[in-house]
Design an enzyme around this catalytic site. Structure first.
Site, PDB file in Angstrom:
ATOM      1  N   LYS A 210       8.968 -50.674  17.857  1.00  0.00           N
ATOM      2  CA  LYS A 210       8.590 -52.069  17.574  1.00  0.00           C
ATOM      3  C   LYS A 210       9.826 -52.960  17.394  1.00  0.00           C
ATOM      4  CE  LYS A 210       6.116 -51.194  13.834  1.00  0.00           C
ATOM      5  NZ  LYS A 210       6.209 -49.736  13.699  1.00  0.00           N
TER       6      LYS A 210
ATOM      7  N   ARG B  57       0.324 -54.198   7.589  1.00  0.00           N
ATOM      8  CA  ARG B  57       0.140 -52.741   7.600  1.00  0.00           C
ATOM      9  C   ARG B  57      -1.139 -52.328   6.882  1.00  0.00           C
ATOM     10  NH1 ARG B  57       6.063 -51.444   8.123  1.00  0.00           N
ATOM     11  NH2 ARG B  57       6.281 -49.209   8.328  1.00  0.00           N
TER      12      ARG B  57
ATOM     13  N   ARG C 292      16.548 -39.746  15.432  1.00  0.00           N
ATOM     14  CA  ARG C 292      17.007 -40.948  14.729  1.00  0.00           C
ATOM     15  C   ARG C 292      17.607 -40.582  13.374  1.00  0.00           C
ATOM     16  NH1 ARG C 292      13.186 -46.237  13.864  1.00  0.00           N
ATOM     17  NH2 ARG C 292      12.626 -45.361  11.856  1.00  0.00           N
TER      18      ARG C 292
ATOM     19  N   ARG D   4      18.822 -42.557   8.124  1.00  0.00           N
ATOM     20  CA  ARG D   4      17.978 -43.379   7.251  1.00  0.00           C
ATOM     21  C   ARG D   4      17.184 -42.456   6.339  1.00  0.00           C
ATOM     22  NH1 ARG D   4      14.072 -47.911   9.940  1.00  0.00           N
ATOM     23  NH2 ARG D   4      12.479 -47.230   8.482  1.00  0.00           N
TER      24      ARG D   4
ATOM     25  N   ARG E 151       5.013 -41.362   5.923  1.00  0.00           N
ATOM     26  CA  ARG E 151       4.921 -42.666   6.620  1.00  0.00           C
ATOM     27  C   ARG E 151       3.890 -42.603   7.745  1.00  0.00           C
ATOM     28  NH1 ARG E 151      10.793 -43.773   8.409  1.00  0.00           N
ATOM     29  NH2 ARG E 151      10.029 -45.779   9.124  1.00  0.00           N
TER      30      ARG E 151
HETATM   31  P1  AMP Z   1       9.675 -50.030   8.585  1.00  0.00           P
HETATM   32  O1  AMP Z   1      11.128 -50.174   8.881  1.00  0.00           O
HETATM   33  O2  AMP Z   1       8.858 -51.153   9.100  1.00  0.00           O
HETATM   34  O3  AMP Z   1       9.132 -48.688   9.000  1.00  0.00           O
HETATM   35  O4  AMP Z   1       9.524 -50.100   6.992  1.00  0.00           O
HETATM   36  C1  AMP Z   1      10.239 -49.227   6.135  1.00  0.00           C
HETATM   37  C2  AMP Z   1       9.492 -49.102   4.823  1.00  0.00           C
HETATM   38  O5  AMP Z   1       9.370 -50.375   4.183  1.00  0.00           O
HETATM   39  C3  AMP Z   1       8.053 -48.596   4.925  1.00  0.00           C
HETATM   40  O6  AMP Z   1       7.973 -47.187   4.996  1.00  0.00           O
HETATM   41  C4  AMP Z   1       7.454 -49.133   3.627  1.00  0.00           C
HETATM   42  O7  AMP Z   1       7.892 -48.394   2.499  1.00  0.00           O
HETATM   43  C5  AMP Z   1       8.108 -50.512   3.537  1.00  0.00           C
HETATM   44  N1  AMP Z   1       7.322 -51.531   4.262  1.00  0.00           N
HETATM   45  C6  AMP Z   1       7.722 -52.247   5.346  1.00  0.00           C
HETATM   46  N2  AMP Z   1       6.771 -53.105   5.745  1.00  0.00           N
HETATM   47  C7  AMP Z   1       5.734 -52.923   4.905  1.00  0.00           C
HETATM   48  C8  AMP Z   1       4.435 -53.500   4.821  1.00  0.00           C
HETATM   49  N3  AMP Z   1       4.015 -54.438   5.683  1.00  0.00           N
HETATM   50  N4  AMP Z   1       3.619 -53.077   3.824  1.00  0.00           N
HETATM   51  C9  AMP Z   1       4.017 -52.143   2.936  1.00  0.00           C
HETATM   52  N5  AMP Z   1       5.223 -51.542   2.974  1.00  0.00           N
HETATM   53  C10 AMP Z   1       6.090 -51.930   3.949  1.00  0.00           C
END
Ligand code: AMP
Length: 207
Positions: A13, A88, A127, A133, A144
């Site tokens: 994404k 989400r 990754r 990360r 996740r």
């Molecule tokens: P991402 O890089 O988008 O995978 O986000 C990394 C982490 O940030 C996720 O695993 C969640 O802990 C938190 N996070 C990011 N976006 C959201 C969201 N829209 N709702 C809840 N938690 C989020």
């Protein structure tokens, strides 16, 4: 034009959002990036969410909705937004609809990057090796992915019911996925709010 890029973690994404941003001048709003920035700045918010993120769990709806609202308020002249990693949950999607509607605009389309779980697991191992990360480690990543399947995938029928959902094969190369996304975006009906009216509408009041 307001687009939601939808898909499991590590579906690509962020990569696709950056390409669309470069091509169309839309603003990328990634709640993951915002939360990571808060975390590394050591702010109160960052400290609050650090453990939750490292574990692979979702931060509260309240926090991420407030982050998005702040960005919408701070960028009233943006030509549109690409939402990456947000919404989400159904509650977040409803809040986004409400928030955009109060600004005279709407989500125009949702592009789902379809990638199967086993492919994702392979990608993430790489990754994790490359970027290290914390939340890409196998235990956190599994949480996740489970959270995506349980809490985020239910958004698909929500957007399908609004006639806004398009799907592209996320397994192909970055360039091929990008070409499919471009095709979908070019075919999309764009909401009226936040855009200049068309030439004919401006001159003759026609749409
Ligand atoms: P991402 O890089 O988008 O995978 O986000 C990394 C982490 O940030 C996720 O695993 C969640 O802990 C938190 N996070 C990011 N976006 C959201 C969201 N829209 N709702 C809840 N938690 C989020």
């Amino acid at each position: 034009m307001n687009i939601v890029l939808f898909g499991p973690p590590a579906a690509g994404k962020g990569t696709q959002a950056k390409i669309i941003t470069a091509e169309r001048g839309l603003l990328q709003l990634s709640t993951g990036d915002m939360l990571r920035a808060a975390k590394s700045s050591g702010s109160e918010l960052g400290n609050k969410v650090a453990g939750i993120m490292d574990r692979g769990d979702l931060v509260s709806d309240e926090i991420v909705i407030a982050l998005i609202e702040e960005q919408l308020d701070n960028n009233p002249d943006a030509p549109g937004f690409i939402f990456d990693g947000f919404p989400r949950t159904v509650a977040q999607a409803e809040a986004l609809d409400k928030s955009l509607s109060s600004r005279g605009t709407a989500v125009d389309g949702v592009v789902r990057l379809c990638v199967e779980d086993d492919v994702i697991m392979g990608r993430i191992e790489q990754r994790f090796k490359d970027e290290g990360r914390k939340d890409d480690n196998p235990e956190s990543f599994k949480i996740r992915l489970d959270n995506y399947n349980k809490q985020t995938a239910p958004l698909l029928p929500y957007y399908a019911a609004q006639g806004k959902l398009s799907e592209v094969d996320g397994l192909a190369s970055i360039e091929t996925v990008s070409a499919s996304v471009t095709k979908v975006l070019n075919e999309m009906n764009v909401s009226g709010g936040g855009k200049k009216p068309s030439f004919w509408k401006r001159i003759f009041g026609l749409s």
